[in-house]
Design an enzyme around this catalytic site. Structure first.
Site, mmCIF file in Angstrom:
data_model
loop_
_atom_site.group_PDB
_atom_site.id
_atom_site.type_symbol
_atom_site.label_atom_id
_atom_site.label_comp_id
_atom_site.label_asym_id
_atom_site.label_seq_id
_atom_site.Cartn_x
_atom_site.Cartn_y
_atom_site.Cartn_z
ATOM 1 N N ASP A 1 -13.950 -41.811 40.173
ATOM 2 C CA ASP A 1 -13.013 -40.819 39.646
ATOM 3 C C ASP A 1 -13.771 -39.557 39.236
ATOM 4 O O ASP A 1 -15.004 -39.579 39.063
ATOM 5 C CB ASP A 1 -12.242 -41.388 38.465
ATOM 6 C CG ASP A 1 -13.134 -41.647 37.259
ATOM 7 O OD1 ASP A 1 -14.150 -42.364 37.419
ATOM 8 O OD2 ASP A 1 -12.834 -41.142 36.158
ATOM 9 N N GLU B 1 -13.955 -43.600 34.579
ATOM 10 C CA GLU B 1 -15.046 -43.264 33.661
ATOM 11 C C GLU B 1 -14.816 -41.923 32.993
ATOM 12 O O GLU B 1 -15.040 -41.770 31.782
ATOM 13 C CB GLU B 1 -16.373 -43.261 34.415
ATOM 14 C CG GLU B 1 -17.610 -43.207 33.508
ATOM 15 C CD GLU B 1 -17.987 -41.804 33.064
ATOM 16 O OE1 GLU B 1 -18.720 -41.675 32.065
ATOM 17 O OE2 GLU B 1 -17.546 -40.823 33.711
ATOM 18 N N HIS C 1 -18.648 -31.288 35.300
ATOM 19 C CA HIS C 1 -17.511 -31.035 34.409
ATOM 20 C C HIS C 1 -17.108 -29.569 34.365
ATOM 21 O O HIS C 1 -16.070 -29.242 33.786
ATOM 22 C CB HIS C 1 -17.776 -31.517 32.968
ATOM 23 C CG HIS C 1 -17.882 -33.001 32.830
ATOM 24 N ND1 HIS C 1 -17.546 -33.659 31.663
ATOM 25 C CD2 HIS C 1 -18.274 -33.961 33.701
ATOM 26 C CE1 HIS C 1 -17.754 -34.964 31.827
ATOM 27 N NE2 HIS C 1 -18.196 -35.163 33.060
#
Length: 450
Positions: A92, A154, A420
């Site tokens: 993911d 996660e 991120h």
């Protein structure tokens, strides 16, 4: 007889084009486990990973716990007398965020200047593919047993992981665990991660009024909630920027220093902005706590009326030093906020999530095997033992359930990967070294037993 170093180098070079092509196919799947996203893509991602593992000759099943997202477990039994190695990664990814901040479509992989750009290209679909590359390099001559555990949530907090690991404990039991979800010290310098901070995410909401009132008629004696919240948040740090919450654990003693100019560049700090806190940078980000404000619920400036705000809410992210405890840390933060809320305002503190920090004793034959593999793959450059300021709470679960297993935390990221954030990318040259290092590690672990 296991493959030689030269044979593994040749095999990895042979497999890399196909590995990259499969990595790009995975990047095109927006498998985001967060609420509000289409979770059918997470299902597609799990199916794609399962197909890759079946192609390596593994027995594969897609599993889930409760309402959690699908994980993939693949297993190939060990040859007689050989150890078993568990290889972890996650399929993911984080949400892409504002697409205008990306220079290309986040879910269409693009190569620029030796880096592959795309959401998940580094975190952590490259981790999945590093495992696949090592398995493909050995083909039918794999010298160890392997269990691949590829998680599906996660980035969303691994809420169902503990139950998954408990349910499939015997299937996952292994002698060595390789967690490919960290990074390396620099381009050209490999690393083993030996400590990670823990995490407490919580909300603090303050209230001063039953409803909004005219800022002119009542402003002055009436405290508005945003001012209260601002003053309360300011008590979390002292003048130097050190965390000022009693009861949070911290220490010094990091063995690696982080040059400030490199740190500022990698963090993207604006000119003139000073760093906060005291001590070595590596202590500040690895072995001491930190508190950040992640968001505030309040009227948007473009929509704010001339009225005193009755309620305001902030989300806090508290990173915990290795050695601390998430339960006691949350209690300490809550007690601080309740103690220092100004002017008698009402305050409510609620926990969103927590995760344990971890320390890893990186000594023993498996770690020697890993360091040797890394030094070979990076042409003689020895790996650095480093801490990580981020959190992988489930490592504590593995430590508890498999106390005899050596846990090696490694990964594919470098300081410029941008995980991120917008324009996440994978350094393709370093990825090739990671793939070779994992193949060498599996060979080295097998030879330890002999």
């Amino acid at each position: 007889m296991s493959l030689t170093e030269d044979e593994l180098r040749t095999a990895i070079a042979r497999e890399l084009p196909g590995v990259r092509a499969d990595l790009e196919r995975l990047v095109r799947i927006p498998g985001i486990a967060f609420d509000g996203f289409d979770h059918s893509h997470v299902e597609r991602s799990a199916e794609a990973v399962a197909e890759l593992l079946r192609g390596c000759g593994l027995e594969v099943q897609i599993v889930r716990a409760g309402g959690g997202q699908p994980a993939v477990i693949g297993r190939k039994p060990a040859p007689p007398g050989a150890p078993t190695v568990l290889l972890y990664a996650h399929h993911d990814v984080q949400p892409a965020g504002d697409p205008s901040l990306w220079t290309s479509d986040p879910f269409e992989p693009v190569e620029r200047d030796g880096r592959l750009y795309g959401r998940g290209a580094a975190d952590d679909k490259a981790g999945v593919m590093a495992h696949v590359a090592a398995l493909r390099a050995f083909g039918d001559e794999l010298p160890v047993g392997v269990v691949l555990f590829i998680e599906g949530e996660e980035e969303y907090g691994s809420d169902s992981l503990d139950e998954l690991v408990q349910t499939h404990k015997e299937l996952l039991r292994s002698d060595v665990i390789v967690i490919a979800d960290s990074g390396n010290w620099d381009i050209g310098v490999p690393a083993l991660t030996t400590s990670l901070r823990g995490l407490v995410n919580c909300f603090v909401e303050v209230s001063t009024l039953q409803n909004a009132v005219h800022s002119g008629m009542f402003g002055g004696p009436v405290p508005d909630a945003l001012t209260v919240l601002s003053r309360l948040i300011s008590t979390l740090h002292d003048e130097a920027g050190e965390v000022a919450v009693d009861g949070l654990f911290g220490r010094e003693g990091a063995t690696v220093d982080y040059p400030e100019d490199r740190f500022r560049h990698e963090a993207g700090i604006l000119d003139g902005v000073k760093l906060v806190g005291n001590g070595r940078l590596t202590d500040r980000i690895w072995t001491k706590p930190s508190i950040a404000v992640l968001g505030i619920d309040a009227p948007r400036t473009s929509e704010a009326p001339n009225a005193l705000v009755p309620k305001a809410k902030a989300k806090l992210s508290v990173r915990l030093a290795p050695g601390d405890d998430a339960v006691s840390a949350y209690a300490a933060v809550r007690a601080h906020l309740e103690k220092y809320v100004p002017w008698g305002a009402h305050v409510e503190v609620t926990l969103e999530s927590g995760g344990a920090p971890c320390m890893i004793d990186a000594t023993g034959p498996a770690f020697d095997a890993a360091r040797a593999a890394f030094a070979t793959a990076w042409d003689g450059v020895a790996p650095v033992d480093m801490g990580v300021g981020g959190s992988i709470p489930f490592i504590a679960t593995f430590q508890e359930l498999f106390p005899q297993a050596a846990i090696l935390v490694t990964g594919v990221e470098d300081p410029y990967a941008g995980a991120h954030g917008p324009n996440e990318s994978l350094h393709l040259g370093e990825f090739a070294r990671v793939c070779l290092a994992e193949a060498l590690l599996l060979r080295n672990v097998a030879e330890l037993e002999r």
